[in-house]
Design a protein around this motif. Sequence first.
Motif, PDB file in Angstrom:
ATOM      1  N   PHE A   9       0.807  -1.215   0.000  1.00  0.00           N
ATOM      2  CA  PHE A   9       0.000   0.000   0.000  1.00  0.00           C
ATOM      3  C   PHE A   9       0.842   1.267   0.000  1.00  0.00           C
ATOM      4  O   PHE A   9       0.309   2.369   0.052  1.00  0.00           O
ATOM      5  CB  PHE A   9      -0.968  -0.028   1.178  1.00  0.00           C
ATOM      6  N   GLY A  10       2.166   1.112  -0.058  1.00  0.00           N
ATOM      7  CA  GLY A  10       3.071   2.241  -0.231  1.00  0.00           C
ATOM      8  C   GLY A  10       3.301   3.106   0.997  1.00  0.00           C
ATOM      9  O   GLY A  10       3.728   4.248   0.867  1.00  0.00           O
ATOM     10  N   TYR A  11       3.087   2.583   2.178  1.00  0.00           N
ATOM     11  CA  TYR A  11       3.306   3.376   3.392  1.00  0.00           C
ATOM     12  C   TYR A  11       4.768   3.330   3.800  1.00  0.00           C
ATOM     13  O   TYR A  11       5.406   2.290   3.774  1.00  0.00           O
ATOM     14  CB  TYR A  11       2.443   2.865   4.545  1.00  0.00           C
ATOM     15  N   SER A  12       5.255   4.505   4.207  1.00  0.00           N
ATOM     16  CA  SER A  12       6.636   4.607   4.653  1.00  0.00           C
ATOM     17  C   SER A  12       6.667   4.771   6.174  1.00  0.00           C
ATOM     18  O   SER A  12       5.638   5.015   6.821  1.00  0.00           O
ATOM     19  CB  SER A  12       7.302   5.829   4.018  1.00  0.00           C
ATOM     20  N   LYS A  13       7.863   4.664   6.716  1.00  0.00           N
ATOM     21  CA  LYS A  13       8.052   4.890   8.151  1.00  0.00           C
ATOM     22  C   LYS A  13       7.586   6.298   8.517  1.00  0.00           C
ATOM     23  O   LYS A  13       6.911   6.497   9.528  1.00  0.00           O
ATOM     24  CB  LYS A  13       9.522   4.689   8.516  1.00  0.00           C
ATOM     25  N   ALA A  14       7.891   7.271   7.682  1.00  0.00           N
ATOM     26  CA  ALA A  14       7.488   8.656   7.932  1.00  0.00           C
ATOM     27  C   ALA A  14       5.961   8.801   7.917  1.00  0.00           C
ATOM     28  O   ALA A  14       5.406   9.566   8.719  1.00  0.00           O
ATOM     29  CB  ALA A  14       8.119   9.584   6.901  1.00  0.00           C
ATOM     30  N   ASP A  15       5.272   8.084   7.039  1.00  0.00           N
ATOM     31  CA  ASP A  15       3.805   8.127   7.004  1.00  0.00           C
ATOM     32  C   ASP A  15       3.233   7.661   8.339  1.00  0.00           C
ATOM     33  O   ASP A  15       2.306   8.273   8.879  1.00  0.00           O
ATOM     34  CB  ASP A  15       3.246   7.216   5.901  1.00  0.00           C
ATOM     35  N   ILE A  16       3.791   6.572   8.855  1.00  0.00           N
ATOM     36  CA  ILE A  16       3.295   6.017  10.114  1.00  0.00           C
ATOM     37  C   ILE A  16       3.608   6.960  11.272  1.00  0.00           C
ATOM     38  O   ILE A  16       2.765   7.187  12.142  1.00  0.00           O
ATOM     39  CB  ILE A  16       3.860   4.602  10.343  1.00  0.00           C
ATOM     40  N   GLU A  17       4.785   7.565  11.274  1.00  0.00           N
ATOM     41  CA  GLU A  17       5.139   8.515  12.320  1.00  0.00           C
ATOM     42  C   GLU A  17       4.191   9.717  12.301  1.00  0.00           C
ATOM     43  O   GLU A  17       3.730  10.169  13.356  1.00  0.00           O
ATOM     44  CB  GLU A  17       6.591   8.965  12.163  1.00  0.00           C
ATOM     45  N   ARG A  18       3.865  10.240  11.120  1.00  0.00           N
ATOM     46  CA  ARG A  18       2.919  11.367  11.006  1.00  0.00           C
ATOM     47  C   ARG A  18       1.530  10.954  11.499  1.00  0.00           C
ATOM     48  O   ARG A  18       0.838  11.723  12.167  1.00  0.00           O
ATOM     49  CB  ARG A  18       2.831  11.855   9.562  1.00  0.00           C
ATOM     50  N   ASP A  19       1.131   9.733  11.160  1.00  0.00           N
ATOM     51  CA  ASP A  19      -0.173   9.225  11.569  1.00  0.00           C
ATOM     52  C   ASP A  19      -0.271   9.144  13.091  1.00  0.00           C
ATOM     53  O   ASP A  19      -1.291   9.532  13.673  1.00  0.00           O
ATOM     54  CB  ASP A  19      -0.384   7.854  10.924  1.00  0.00           C
ATOM     55  N   GLY A  24      -2.455   9.937  17.695  1.00  0.00           N
ATOM     56  CA  GLY A  24      -2.036   9.354  18.958  1.00  0.00           C
ATOM     57  C   GLY A  24      -1.783   7.856  18.865  1.00  0.00           C
ATOM     58  O   GLY A  24      -1.418   7.213  19.846  1.00  0.00           O
ATOM     59  N   ARG A  25      -2.002   7.284  17.699  1.00  0.00           N
ATOM     60  CA  ARG A  25      -1.763   5.868  17.410  1.00  0.00           C
ATOM     61  C   ARG A  25      -1.730   5.726  15.899  1.00  0.00           C
ATOM     62  O   ARG A  25      -2.085   6.637  15.175  1.00  0.00           O
ATOM     63  CB  ARG A  25      -2.862   4.982  17.997  1.00  0.00           C
ATOM     64  N   SER A  26      -1.324   4.574  15.433  1.00  0.00           N
ATOM     65  CA  SER A  26      -1.253   4.373  13.997  1.00  0.00           C
ATOM     66  C   SER A  26      -2.564   3.814  13.460  1.00  0.00           C
ATOM     67  O   SER A  26      -2.909   2.667  13.719  1.00  0.00           O
ATOM     68  CB  SER A  26      -0.113   3.429  13.623  1.00  0.00           C
ATOM     69  N   THR A  27      -3.282   4.630  12.734  1.00  0.00           N
ATOM     70  CA  THR A  27      -4.473   4.152  12.041  1.00  0.00           C
ATOM     71  C   THR A  27      -4.077   3.437  10.759  1.00  0.00           C
ATOM     72  O   THR A  27      -4.841   2.630  10.237  1.00  0.00           O
ATOM     73  CB  THR A  27      -5.446   5.302  11.733  1.00  0.00           C
ATOM     74  N   ILE A  28      -2.877   3.720  10.265  1.00  0.00           N
ATOM     75  CA  ILE A  28      -2.376   3.054   9.061  1.00  0.00           C
ATOM     76  C   ILE A  28      -2.237   1.560   9.309  1.00  0.00           C
ATOM     77  O   ILE A  28      -2.607   0.751   8.449  1.00  0.00           O
ATOM     78  CB  ILE A  28      -1.036   3.670   8.601  1.00  0.00           C
ATOM     79  N   GLU A  30      -3.993  -0.239  11.207  1.00  0.00           N
ATOM     80  CA  GLU A  30      -5.355  -0.790  11.159  1.00  0.00           C
ATOM     81  C   GLU A  30      -5.841  -0.937   9.720  1.00  0.00           C
ATOM     82  O   GLU A  30      -6.475  -1.929   9.371  1.00  0.00           O
ATOM     83  CB  GLU A  30      -6.308   0.089  11.950  1.00  0.00           C
ATOM     84  N   LEU A  31      -5.548   0.056   8.894  1.00  0.00           N
ATOM     85  CA  LEU A  31      -5.938  -0.002   7.487  1.00  0.00           C
ATOM     86  C   LEU A  31      -5.249  -1.165   6.775  1.00  0.00           C
ATOM     87  O   LEU A  31      -5.882  -1.891   6.004  1.00  0.00           O
ATOM     88  CB  LEU A  31      -5.596   1.307   6.778  1.00  0.00           C
ATOM     89  N   ILE A  32      -3.958  -1.343   7.036  1.00  0.00           N
ATOM     90  CA  ILE A  32      -3.209  -2.441   6.422  1.00  0.00           C
ATOM     91  C   ILE A  32      -3.785  -3.780   6.860  1.00  0.00           C
ATOM     92  O   ILE A  32      -3.993  -4.682   6.030  1.00  0.00           O
ATOM     93  CB  ILE A  32      -1.711  -2.349   6.771  1.00  0.00           C
ATOM     94  N   GLU A  33      -4.065  -3.910   8.144  1.00  0.00           N
ATOM     95  CA  GLU A  33      -4.630  -5.162   8.656  1.00  0.00           C
ATOM     96  C   GLU A  33      -5.984  -5.464   8.014  1.00  0.00           C
ATOM     97  O   GLU A  33      -6.256  -6.607   7.623  1.00  0.00           O
ATOM     98  CB  GLU A  33      -4.782  -5.090  10.171  1.00  0.00           C
ATOM     99  N   ALA A  34      -6.824  -4.450   7.884  1.00  0.00           N
ATOM    100  CA  ALA A  34      -8.145  -4.647   7.272  1.00  0.00           C
ATOM    101  C   ALA A  34      -8.010  -5.062   5.805  1.00  0.00           C
ATOM    102  O   ALA A  34      -8.721  -5.959   5.338  1.00  0.00           O
ATOM    103  CB  ALA A  34      -8.977  -3.375   7.399  1.00  0.00           C
TER     104      ALA A  34
END
Length: 51
Positions: A9-19, A24-28, A30-34
Amino acid sequence: MERIVCHCFGYSKADIERDVKRHGRSTIAELIEAEARAGNCRCAERNPGGT
């Protein structure tokens, strides 16, 4: 170069840190898991390491 964490899905470490900063937690994660549960994960094809 930005470190890709999720090749499917093209997520980077920086994307997760911003999320985490935004929510306050990684919604990314959750999206990947779904998406993976829905069968939309293609790690074997998209990840250079195959995982």
